[in-house]
Design a protein around this motif. Structure first.
Motif, mmCIF file in Angstrom:
data_model
loop_
_atom_site.group_PDB
_atom_site.id
_atom_site.type_symbol
_atom_site.label_atom_id
_atom_site.label_comp_id
_atom_site.label_asym_id
_atom_site.label_seq_id
_atom_site.Cartn_x
_atom_site.Cartn_y
_atom_site.Cartn_z
ATOM 1 N N VAL A 91 -1.998 3.981 3.447
ATOM 2 C CA VAL A 91 -2.741 4.836 2.626
ATOM 3 C C VAL A 91 -3.687 5.929 3.446
ATOM 4 O O VAL A 91 -4.282 5.389 4.410
ATOM 5 C CB VAL A 91 -3.687 3.955 1.850
ATOM 6 C CG1 VAL A 91 -4.390 4.695 0.947
ATOM 7 C CG2 VAL A 91 -2.761 2.836 1.058
ATOM 8 N N VAL A 136 -12.940 12.905 1.204
ATOM 9 C CA VAL A 136 -13.973 12.244 0.438
ATOM 10 C C VAL A 136 -13.373 10.921 0.205
ATOM 11 O O VAL A 136 -12.212 10.716 -0.060
ATOM 12 C CB VAL A 136 -14.161 12.617 -0.929
ATOM 13 C CG1 VAL A 136 -15.208 11.745 -1.656
ATOM 14 C CG2 VAL A 136 -14.723 14.368 -0.895
ATOM 15 N N LYS A 176 -13.480 8.269 -0.944
ATOM 16 C CA LYS A 176 -12.997 7.150 -2.278
ATOM 17 C C LYS A 176 -11.785 7.612 -2.954
ATOM 18 O O LYS A 176 -11.105 6.983 -3.642
ATOM 19 C CB LYS A 176 -14.304 6.893 -3.208
ATOM 20 C CG LYS A 176 -14.792 8.213 -4.024
ATOM 21 C CD LYS A 176 -15.644 8.086 -4.983
ATOM 22 C CE LYS A 176 -16.232 9.161 -5.866
ATOM 23 N NZ LYS A 176 -16.987 8.972 -6.958
ATOM 24 N N TYR A 177 -11.523 9.043 -2.499
ATOM 25 C CA TYR A 177 -10.247 9.444 -3.155
ATOM 26 C C TYR A 177 -9.019 9.340 -2.083
ATOM 27 O O TYR A 177 -9.202 9.456 -1.011
ATOM 28 C CB TYR A 177 -10.340 10.976 -3.688
ATOM 29 C CG TYR A 177 -11.601 11.146 -4.466
ATOM 30 C CD1 TYR A 177 -12.575 11.821 -4.240
ATOM 31 C CD2 TYR A 177 -11.419 10.398 -5.717
ATOM 32 C CE1 TYR A 177 -13.355 12.234 -5.410
ATOM 33 C CE2 TYR A 177 -12.690 10.643 -6.630
ATOM 34 C CZ TYR A 177 -13.725 11.312 -6.304
ATOM 35 O OH TYR A 177 -14.553 11.530 -7.389
ATOM 36 N N GLY A 178 -7.790 9.291 -2.383
ATOM 37 C CA GLY A 178 -6.924 9.101 -1.542
ATOM 38 C C GLY A 178 -6.047 10.295 -1.617
ATOM 39 O O GLY A 178 -5.913 11.086 -2.522
ATOM 40 N N ASN A 181 -2.687 10.556 -0.035
ATOM 41 C CA ASN A 181 -1.248 10.130 -0.059
ATOM 42 C C ASN A 181 -1.043 8.622 0.340
ATOM 43 O O ASN A 181 -1.826 7.993 1.026
ATOM 44 C CB ASN A 181 -0.269 10.904 0.518
ATOM 45 C CG ASN A 181 -0.610 11.161 1.890
ATOM 46 O OD1 ASN A 181 -0.384 10.121 2.768
ATOM 47 N ND2 ASN A 181 -0.738 12.252 2.435
ATOM 48 N N THR A 182 0.099 8.091 0.203
ATOM 49 C CA THR A 182 0.496 6.896 0.736
ATOM 50 C C THR A 182 1.959 7.129 1.280
ATOM 51 O O THR A 182 2.722 7.451 0.321
ATOM 52 C CB THR A 182 0.475 5.712 -0.245
ATOM 53 O OG1 THR A 182 -0.929 5.825 -0.887
ATOM 54 C CG2 THR A 182 0.927 4.482 0.250
ATOM 55 N N PRO A 204 -1.081 11.378 -5.400
ATOM 56 C CA PRO A 204 -1.590 11.033 -6.763
ATOM 57 C C PRO A 204 -1.213 12.165 -7.744
ATOM 58 O O PRO A 204 -0.820 13.080 -7.504
ATOM 59 C CB PRO A 204 -2.948 11.086 -6.361
ATOM 60 C CG PRO A 204 -3.319 11.228 -5.269
ATOM 61 C CD PRO A 204 -2.222 11.695 -4.456
ATOM 62 N N GLY A 241 -7.164 12.371 -6.729
ATOM 63 C CA GLY A 241 -6.450 11.173 -7.295
ATOM 64 C C GLY A 241 -6.640 10.091 -6.312
ATOM 65 O O GLY A 241 -7.274 10.262 -5.224
ATOM 66 N N ASN A 242 -5.981 9.058 -6.724
ATOM 67 C CA ASN A 242 -5.779 7.898 -5.604
ATOM 68 C C ASN A 242 -4.377 7.104 -6.019
ATOM 69 O O ASN A 242 -3.820 7.431 -6.613
ATOM 70 C CB ASN A 242 -6.861 7.028 -6.200
ATOM 71 C CG ASN A 242 -8.172 7.080 -5.294
ATOM 72 O OD1 ASN A 242 -8.039 6.828 -4.049
ATOM 73 N ND2 ASN A 242 -9.425 7.216 -5.775
ATOM 74 N N THR A 297 -0.454 5.702 -9.243
ATOM 75 C CA THR A 297 -1.467 6.525 -9.044
ATOM 76 C C THR A 297 -2.368 6.859 -10.017
ATOM 77 O O THR A 297 -2.120 6.692 -11.056
ATOM 78 C CB THR A 297 -0.700 8.099 -8.709
ATOM 79 O OG1 THR A 297 -0.018 8.505 -10.029
ATOM 80 C CG2 THR A 297 0.162 7.759 -7.480
#
Lengths: 276, 271
Positions: free
Chosen positions: A242, A247, A249-251, A253-254, A276, B234-235, B250
């Motif tokens: 991940v 920031v 707390k936001y991702g 990409n994985t 996401p 997003g996450n 997601t």
């Protein structure tokens, strides 16, 4: 007096003549002299030794022996002439051939344009030893199989890693200290010509005459062509890396890696990236 | 000629009043999956497995769940779970094992094509179900409190809100992430009008009353407003964990009064 019928006949004759001229011009390249293919993943084999040069700079003589298989991508069309051509990406060929461009001043790995003549090349199927590089949508992906657990996070992408790959022309190469951004111009730590390749389901067997040191190969014979064997099994084990955006707390990409078991050791290949 | 003028006036009148609930499409527009229609008459039907009766009143906006053509005739179905409580209530019966309607004849007498209602602009309704390799979009319009779906979501609950296709803002104080059909919401208010100013990323919803638990803005005695702000954040949630991936969800983040709410907008299955 010229009748309407005569005009019509003359008009038709003119049209036929024009059409024949047009057909004849385009037919030159649709003729038996040049290769035609709509594939974007075209594999060719050289039918004779090719003497060419590096693109743009044209200051390095490049020799490609007869019988060399390579991924030509797709056949291009000359801008002025409309003739079909290919470029060869030397970084997909074995080190003895690509060394000459990779050690050169400009490090330009593409050859200049080579007309896609049937006398020079024949179309072949993608070699089975490259099957592991194929993606579901029939594009060739990164052919490197990386030593380790799973893809490193994006902030460590420039870390040096070990990996192996098979070149288009059938050489097994092992690298130490390359990054994920390598474009194939690195010198391998060791390499050997593939003598035989066998695929049974998810398991691939690479056979060489000489050992590729660094790779977990098994010695299976002291004589003949097939002395060393590398066993590679694609597993059903997916791992995730991940990567977070600025920031935390936001991702962003994985990256999903697929585990390959190579000679009993964990290796991995990049599968897909989920955004996401 | 007469009918064209009529349509023009209606659209013009709506724009003049600043009310943009939904707009009529030209007659030649095709009804396709994920497009929107409005019922021109009451529809009495059942769910797809004919287990419970469903009644959809005249003038109800619906999203087309799927389309099929048999012998030149077009049929559509809709997911009744996306509609307000009074319409979907029959699905709460234990007899009902599907939430979609039967195939309904797509005739001019039954449906009129409309543009996507503006109150649904806070999510990508028309992308629902789209596939790209292993990734499938799950745009259902459900917003959950927070910024990421937890890996153990299947056993968790959270606060949820959404706007139904027929224009009701529903608030669920405590909803499980997994549900067959939405039960009666904690609170439900009808959307009076909505706007989505270009390039703002905002979906502004107007109501006559508010929901106490949400940060509505009171503009006047009978005018309350809730703004859903789109973000570019997003996450990604890996399930069950990074060393063993079975699926990846997601979450797409929106903000309401600067607080994060997320929509679970895709699923990628690896096993």
């Amino acid at each position: 007096m010229i009748t309407t019928k005569q005009i019509k006949k003359a008009g038709l004759a003119l049209a036929v003549a024009l059409f024949a001229t047009i057909s004849f011009t385009t037919a030159t390249f649709a003729s038996s002299q040049y290769l035609t293919s709509k594939s974007h993943n075209l594999f060719l084999e050289t039918k004779q030794t090719i003497h060419t040069t590096n693109a743009y700079f044209k200051d390095i003589p490049i020799t490609i022996p007869k019988g060399t298989v390579f991924n030509a991508g797709s056949i291009g069309k000359g801008v002025t002439t409309g003739k079909p051509y290919v470029n060869i990406n030397m970084d997909n060929l074995r080190w003895p051939l690509r060394k000459v461009v990779d050690e050169s001043k400009h490090n330009q790995q593409m050859t200049t344009y080579i007309w896609a003549k049937k006398s020079l090349f024949k179309i072949v199927k993608q070699p089975n030893y490259l099957a592991y590089t194929k993606t579901p949508d029939n594009y060739t992906q990164d052919p490197y199989v990386w030593e380790g657990n799973k893809a490193l996070p994006s902030d460590q992408f420039l870390s040096k890693q070990n990996a192996f790959r098979v070149t288009d022309d059938g050489y097994l190469e092992y690298f130490t200290g390359i990054t994920r951004y390598t474009d194939g111009d690195a010198k391998p730590a060791d390499y050997a010509k593939l003598q035989k390749f066998v695929k049974k389901g998810n398991t691939s067997y690479f056979y060489t005459k000489t050992e590729v040191s660094g790779l977990p190969m098994t010695k299976i014979s002291s004589t003949g062509k097939y002395r060393y064997r590398l066993k590679m099994t694609k597993t059903n084990h997916y791992l995730a890396t991940v990567n977070h955006s600025k920031v935390q707390k936001y991702g962003s990409n994985t990256v999903i890696s697929v585990r390959y078991n190579v000679g009993g050791k964990d290796f991995y290949v990049g599968s897909m990236t989920v955004y996401p | 000629m007469k009918s064209v003028t009529k349509i023009k006036l209606t659209t013009g009148a709506l724009l003049f009043l600043g009310v943009t609930l939904f707009q009529a499409q030209p007659a030649q527009a095709k009804i396709s999956k994920n497009s929107f229609v409005v019922t021109k008459q009451t529809i009495k039907t059942t769910n797809s497995k004919k287990q419970v009766k469903i009644t959809i009143p005249k003038n109800t906006p619906l999203q087309v769940g799927g389309v099929k053509t048999i012998a030149g005739k077009k049929y559509v179905y809709t997911d009744v779970e996306r509609l307000s409580y009074n319409l979907r209530k029959p699905l709460l019966s234990s007899k009902a094992t599907s939430t979609i309607s039967r195939w309904l004849p797509a005739t001019k007498a039954t449906f009129k094509q409309i543009e996507k209602p503006v109150y649904l602009d806070y999510y990508a309704a028309q992308s629902d179900g789209k596939r790209s390799l292993k990734k499938v979009k799950t745009e259902t319009g459900n917003l959950w409190k927070g910024y990421i779906v937890p890996a153990d979501y299947a056993s968790q609950t959270n606060t949820r809100i959404r706007v139904t296709t027929d224009g009701y803002l529903e608030y669920y104080e405590n909803s499980p992430y997994i549900f067959k059909v939405s039960p009666q919401p904690t609170t439900s208010v009808k959307v009076q009008s909505a706007t989505h100013p270009t390039s703002s990323g905002k979906t502004i919803l107007n109501f006559k009353t508010d929901v106490a638990q949400l940060p509505f803005v009171k503009l006047s005695q009978n005018h309350y407003q809730l703004t859903i702000q789109g973000t570019s954040y997003g996450n990604v949630t890996v399930i069950p964990n990074d060393e063993d991936v079975q699926k990846v969800l997601t979450s797409w983040v929106s903000r309401i009064n600067k607080e994060d709410w997320f929509e679970i907008n895709s699923v990628s299955n690896f096993k």
